[in-house]
Design an enzyme around this catalytic site. Structure first.
Site, PDB file in Angstrom:
ATOM      1  N   TRP A 160       0.793  -1.218   0.000  1.00  0.00           N
ATOM      2  CA  TRP A 160       0.000   0.000   0.000  1.00  0.00           C
ATOM      3  C   TRP A 160       0.834   1.280   0.000  1.00  0.00           C
ATOM      4  CZ3 TRP A 160       1.791   2.406   4.220  1.00  0.00           C
ATOM      5  CH2 TRP A 160       2.168   1.645   5.336  1.00  0.00           C
ATOM      6  N   ASN A 161       2.138   1.198   0.241  1.00  0.00           N
ATOM      7  CA  ASN A 161       2.896   2.443   0.419  1.00  0.00           C
ATOM      8  C   ASN A 161       3.199   3.160  -0.894  1.00  0.00           C
ATOM      9  OD1 ASN A 161       4.668   0.289  -0.140  1.00  0.00           O
ATOM     10  ND2 ASN A 161       6.381   1.305   0.869  1.00  0.00           N
ATOM     11  N   LYS A 184      -2.389  -8.728  -7.441  1.00  0.00           N
ATOM     12  CA  LYS A 184      -3.235  -8.487  -6.274  1.00  0.00           C
ATOM     13  C   LYS A 184      -2.708  -7.263  -5.532  1.00  0.00           C
ATOM     14  CE  LYS A 184      -3.249  -9.521  -2.004  1.00  0.00           C
ATOM     15  NZ  LYS A 184      -3.954  -8.337  -1.431  1.00  0.00           N
ATOM     16  N   PRO A 185      -3.439  -6.151  -5.558  1.00  0.00           N
ATOM     17  CA  PRO A 185      -3.003  -4.979  -4.809  1.00  0.00           C
ATOM     18  C   PRO A 185      -3.343  -5.112  -3.330  1.00  0.00           C
ATOM     19  CG  PRO A 185      -5.072  -4.508  -5.899  1.00  0.00           C
ATOM     20  CD  PRO A 185      -4.693  -5.923  -6.289  1.00  0.00           C
ATOM     21  N   GLY A 237       6.450  -6.374   0.239  1.00  0.00           N
ATOM     22  CA  GLY A 237       5.671  -6.225   1.457  1.00  0.00           C
ATOM     23  C   GLY A 237       6.505  -6.539   2.681  1.00  0.00           C
ATOM     24  N   GLU A 259      10.713  -8.619  -2.207  1.00  0.00           N
ATOM     25  CA  GLU A 259      11.318  -7.362  -1.743  1.00  0.00           C
ATOM     26  C   GLU A 259      10.600  -7.006  -0.455  1.00  0.00           C
ATOM     27  OE1 GLU A 259      11.852  -3.699  -0.663  1.00  0.00           O
ATOM     28  OE2 GLU A 259      10.438  -3.376  -2.293  1.00  0.00           O
ATOM     29  N   CYS A 293      10.357   1.243   2.623  1.00  0.00           N
ATOM     30  CA  CYS A 293      11.232   0.164   3.108  1.00  0.00           C
ATOM     31  C   CYS A 293      12.685   0.596   3.191  1.00  0.00           C
ATOM     32  CB  CYS A 293      11.100  -1.068   2.217  1.00  0.00           C
ATOM     33  SG  CYS A 293      11.527  -0.773   0.492  1.00  0.00           S
ATOM     34  N   GLU A 469      14.505  -6.060  -7.740  1.00  0.00           N
ATOM     35  CA  GLU A 469      13.767  -5.296  -8.739  1.00  0.00           C
ATOM     36  C   GLU A 469      14.713  -4.351  -9.473  1.00  0.00           C
ATOM     37  OE1 GLU A 469      10.510  -5.766  -9.038  1.00  0.00           O
ATOM     38  OE2 GLU A 469       9.639  -6.215  -7.079  1.00  0.00           O
TER      39      GLU A 469
END
Length: 494
Positions: A160-161, A184-185, A237, A259, A293, A469
């Site tokens: 969500w960030n 999937k958000p 997440g 991640e 993060c 990533e």
């Protein structure tokens, strides 16, 4: 399930729920989407079920072969179309991010610029890439090749960030590599993913190549991670959630890229440019209300400059403008949810009870409104064994401690289960290079902070993840290799 802002949010008109095969449907179990700044319900979104997740994978699997057979140039042209749509709707996308996530409009615009950058890097860097190699054979009239091929279907689970940027971070390379994707958000911020998927459709991404299944992680996320029709699970997440995804994916031996969380040390040596270090410490901690993060989670300052550093730091933090995230003047918005606010406040109160001193902040901000507001906070007199120094804060709280020696601070910085990002501030070349070597983190920033750049490689060590990533190294997660052995000794008669 509809958006309360459908008049201004053209990308979210109609039913809000799973988008499978280019068709958005109402879904089930209406879930409210809350504006964290004022607690207004801005939309209701229907969740996908496990059956809908299965359908999405099947649709993606059916659509992928034709997409995978397109040339890199053809796929690049489609991604360029996505970029054009993002640019055309950039202000609407930014407004959606502000409303559902709470970051300031300035930060949201930066996030949408990041969406463009992820698609641009994928479309440009890989348009004419080498797709394999020819290896010397052991005999004449033979050929040995190793070629790059799409994986097939990618399942992506996003947080969500950064609900828009991380959508693009996963979708852009997956599509450029020739894959289909089911995403999937986060249950908290599903609107950005739905809006960006709509833009993918408008840009000409073929039906079934991008699918979004909002819903509960234990239902939809778990089903995707276990699904035998998925060829890669990529997830951003928490470390806790990442371990659950890894365990679920192991049932099908599906490759996983994770991640996860961080506990970044921010080390300021005695010879550092103090004003620059203070500015960067504030930026790296309080951007997006500390919900990053890579945030500065532990600030280590050399004892000889600690007093001056803390005074400058407090002045900078006290000057931060916390307020309506829609305002151009606000520098920090609210926490994303009540649960996240409670977690941060509990960590701060636990640290205070254990002897930490509040230099500034340290409490909720009811005066800011009815939302999930927390004061920008600086804590001193913290110890390494406090929860505030070991658990990821993910909020606007900056704990400061001191050190005396190089070997001491490196050991303390490395004494963490996390290994994502670290920061070093020094004007001494040897100190910088030794710290880069000695810190046990996937990223080291010297005399600067982020954000990370799309051509780099965002990767964590230890419990901060596996895989990574961005850049060429991140792109390789979305492809697999095929080895072909050829023999052409038999001559063709004239």
């Amino acid at each position: 399930m509809t958006s309360e802002h459908s008049d201004s949010w053209t990308l979210l008109s109609g039913p809000l729920g799973p988008d499978v095969g280019g068709s958005r449907r109402p879904g089930e179990s209406a879930r409210p989407v809350e504006n964290p700044a004022d607690l207004e319900i801005i939309a209701t979104v229907g969740d996908a079920t496990a059956d809908v997740a299965d359908e999405a994978v099947a649709v993606a699997r059916a659509a992928q072969p034709a997409w995978g057979r397109k040339t890199m140039a053809e796929r690049s042209d489609v991604l360029r179309g996505v970029i054009a749509e993002v640019e055309r709707h950039s202000e609407e996308l930014a407004a959606i991010v502000v409303a559902e996530q709470g970051k300031t409009i300035t930060e949201a615009r930066g996030e949408i610029a990041g969406v463009r950058s992820f698609f641009d890097f994928a479309a440009s860097r890989h348009r004419y890439r080498d797709l394999g190699e020819v290896i010397a054979p052991t005999a004449d009239r033979r050929m040995l090749t190793v070629t790059e091929e799409p994986l097939g279907v990618v399942a992506a689970i996003t947080p969500w960030n950064f609900p828009a940027a991380i959508f693009a971070r996963k979708v852009a390379p997956a599509l450029m590599a020739g894959n289909a994707i089911v995403l999937k958000p986060s249950e908290i911020t599903p609107l950005s993913a739905l809006a960006l998927t709509e833009l993918c459709h408008r840009a000409g991404v073929p039906v079934g190549i991008v699918n979004v299944v909002p819903g509960d992680g234990l239902t939809v996320g778990d089903r995707l991670a276990k699904h035998p029709g998925v060829d890669l699970v990529t997830m951003t997440g928490s470390t806790r959630a990442g371990k659950q995804v890894l365990q679920a994916a192991s049932t099908s031996l599906t490759p996983v890229s994770l991640e996860l969380g961080g506990k970044a040390p921010f080390i300021v040596f005695a010879d550092a440019d103090l004003d620059a270090a203070v500015d960067e410490a504030v930026t790296a901690r309080f951007q997006n209300c500390g919900q990053v993060c890579t945030c500065n989670e532990r600030t280590f300052v050399h004892a000889s400059i600690a007093h001056v550093f803390e005074a400058k730091l407090r002045a900078r933090v006290d000057a931060l403008v916390v307020g309506d995230p829609r305002s151009e003047h606000s520098q920090m918005g609210p926490k994303v949810s009540a649960a996240e606010l409670e977690k941060v406040d509990a960590l701060v109160q636990s640290a205070i009870d254990a002897g930490a001193r509040v230099a500034t902040g340290g409490a909720r901000l009811p005066s800011a409104g009815d939302g999930h507001w927390y004061a920008p906070t600086v804590l001193t007199d913290v110890r390494d064994d406090m929860d505030i120094m070991t658990r990821e804060i993910f909020g606007p709280v900056l704990p400061v401690t001191t050190f005396d020696r190089y070997d001491e601070v490196i050991a303390r910085a490395n004494a963490s289960a996390f290994g994502l990002t670290s920061y070093v501030f020094t004007t001494d070349f040897a100190t910088a290079m030794n710290a880069t070597r000695d810190l046990e983190f996937g990223e080291v920033y010297v005399n600067r902070t982020g954000p990370e750049e799309v051509q780099g490689f965002h990767t964590g060590w230890k419990e901060s993840g596996m895989g990574g990533e961005d850049g060429e190294h991140g792109y390789r997660r979305y492809v697999r290799s095929r080895t072909t052995y050829l023999d052409f000794t038999r001559r063709v008669e004239d």
